[in-house]
Design an enzyme around this catalytic site. Structure first.
Site, PDB file in Angstrom:
ATOM      1  N   ASP A   8      -9.180  28.179 -26.831  1.00  0.00           N
ATOM      2  CA  ASP A   8      -8.364  29.267 -27.341  1.00  0.00           C
ATOM      3  C   ASP A   8      -7.433  28.677 -28.394  1.00  0.00           C
ATOM      4  OD1 ASP A   8      -6.304  27.977 -25.965  1.00  0.00           O
ATOM      5  OD2 ASP A   8      -5.754  29.727 -24.763  1.00  0.00           O
ATOM      6  N   HIS A   9      -6.514  29.472 -28.877  1.00  0.00           N
ATOM      7  CA  HIS A   9      -5.589  29.016 -29.917  1.00  0.00           C
ATOM      8  C   HIS A   9      -4.744  27.824 -29.463  1.00  0.00           C
ATOM      9  CE1 HIS A   9      -3.579  32.006 -27.424  1.00  0.00           C
ATOM     10  NE2 HIS A   9      -2.440  31.395 -27.717  1.00  0.00           N
ATOM     11  N   CYS A  65      -7.592  24.741 -23.425  1.00  0.00           N
ATOM     12  CA  CYS A  65      -6.539  25.716 -23.723  1.00  0.00           C
ATOM     13  C   CYS A  65      -5.218  24.951 -23.655  1.00  0.00           C
ATOM     14  CB  CYS A  65      -6.590  26.923 -22.778  1.00  0.00           C
ATOM     15  SG  CYS A  65      -6.199  26.627 -21.040  1.00  0.00           S
ATOM     16  N   GLY A  66      -4.110  25.639 -23.600  1.00  0.00           N
ATOM     17  CA  GLY A  66      -2.817  24.944 -23.590  1.00  0.00           C
ATOM     18  C   GLY A  66      -2.664  23.975 -22.441  1.00  0.00           C
ATOM     19  N   THR A  67      -2.989  24.430 -21.229  1.00  0.00           N
ATOM     20  CA  THR A  67      -2.885  23.567 -20.046  1.00  0.00           C
ATOM     21  C   THR A  67      -4.242  23.166 -19.496  1.00  0.00           C
ATOM     22  OG1 THR A  67      -2.881  25.447 -18.534  1.00  0.00           O
ATOM     23  CG2 THR A  67      -0.718  24.661 -19.316  1.00  0.00           C
ATOM     24  N   GLY A  68      -5.287  23.900 -19.848  1.00  0.00           N
ATOM     25  CA  GLY A  68      -6.612  23.696 -19.284  1.00  0.00           C
ATOM     26  C   GLY A  68      -6.838  24.512 -18.026  1.00  0.00           C
ATOM     27  N   ILE A  69      -5.784  25.071 -17.473  1.00  0.00           N
ATOM     28  CA  ILE A  69      -5.893  25.789 -16.203  1.00  0.00           C
ATOM     29  C   ILE A  69      -6.650  27.104 -16.371  1.00  0.00           C
ATOM     30  CG2 ILE A  69      -4.630  26.906 -14.325  1.00  0.00           C
ATOM     31  CD1 ILE A  69      -2.332  24.839 -14.924  1.00  0.00           C
ATOM     32  N   GLY A  70      -6.166  27.959 -17.241  1.00  0.00           N
ATOM     33  CA  GLY A  70      -6.772  29.281 -17.390  1.00  0.00           C
ATOM     34  C   GLY A  70      -8.230  29.227 -17.797  1.00  0.00           C
ATOM     35  N   HIS A  98     -18.637  12.163  -8.116  1.00  0.00           N
ATOM     36  CA  HIS A  98     -18.619  12.809  -6.806  1.00  0.00           C
ATOM     37  C   HIS A  98     -18.904  14.304  -6.844  1.00  0.00           C
ATOM     38  CE1 HIS A  98     -16.012   9.444  -4.810  1.00  0.00           C
ATOM     39  NE2 HIS A  98     -17.100   8.970  -5.414  1.00  0.00           N
ATOM     40  N   ARG A 132     -24.334  10.786  -0.487  1.00  0.00           N
ATOM     41  CA  ARG A 132     -23.516  11.659   0.356  1.00  0.00           C
ATOM     42  C   ARG A 132     -22.836  12.768  -0.443  1.00  0.00           C
ATOM     43  NH1 ARG A 132     -20.066   7.269  -0.694  1.00  0.00           N
ATOM     44  NH2 ARG A 132     -17.871   7.835  -0.954  1.00  0.00           N
ATOM     45  N   HIS A 133     -22.662  12.549  -1.733  1.00  0.00           N
ATOM     46  CA  HIS A 133     -22.009  13.553  -2.581  1.00  0.00           C
ATOM     47  C   HIS A 133     -22.945  14.722  -2.898  1.00  0.00           C
ATOM     48  CE1 HIS A 133     -18.756  10.755  -2.893  1.00  0.00           C
ATOM     49  NE2 HIS A 133     -19.598   9.826  -3.336  1.00  0.00           N
TER      50      HIS A 133
END
Length: 150
Positions: A8-9, A65-70, A98, A132-133
């Site tokens: 995004d911007h 994005c700004g934080t990567g969260i959204g 993993h 195992r992963h």
């Protein structure tokens, strides 16, 4: 390896730096935008990039994005996506080893360009360990199937 880049911007400047770096490294890049800092909605770009990964149009995706969260939340809504939001090289390495993450999310407002490109390099060069992963990743995909069936 073919990689989709989307942002995004709030992630435009970092996407451009990562794109330049990846092209220099010889990767095949699909840039789905944005192409300037005009305000847009991150879910549109997270979902579009994730759908390209899920549809096997590209091998992996990197979204910003700004934080990567959204944008990571948006990507993870797409069936078959395991998008990891990484803030350092260790997280990037573990997300591949993993979790077999097929997408990487970054935050421009929380990472410097040097750290971000180091994260990208580690993420792209690390292989999934399996073993195992593999069972754990399969359980993640089973959770997704249950959600869809409800």
């Amino acid at each position: 390896m073919k990689i989709v880049l989307g942002c995004d911007h709030g992630g435009f400047e970092l996407k451009e730096a990562i794109k330049k770096h990846l092209i220099k490294m010889g990767y095949d890049i699909m840039d789905i935008g944005v192409y300037n800092t005009d305000s847009v909605d991150y879910p549109d770009f997270g979902e579009r990039a994730a759908q390209m990964v899920a549809d096997n149009e590209v091998d992996r995706g990197i979204i910003i994005c700004g934080t990567g969260i959204g944008i990571s939340i948006a990507a993870n809504k797409v069936k078959g996506i395991r998008c990891a939001l990484c803030a350092n090289e260790y997280m990037a390495k573990m997300s591949r080893m993993h979790n077999n993450a097929n997408m990487l999310a970054l935050g421009e407002r929380v990472l410097g360009k040097g750290v971000a490109t180091d994260i990208v390099d580690i993420w792209l060069s690390t292989e999934f360990e399996g073993g195992r992963h593999e069972n754990r990743v399969n359980k993640l995909m089973d959770i997704e199937k249950l959600r869809v069936e409800e």
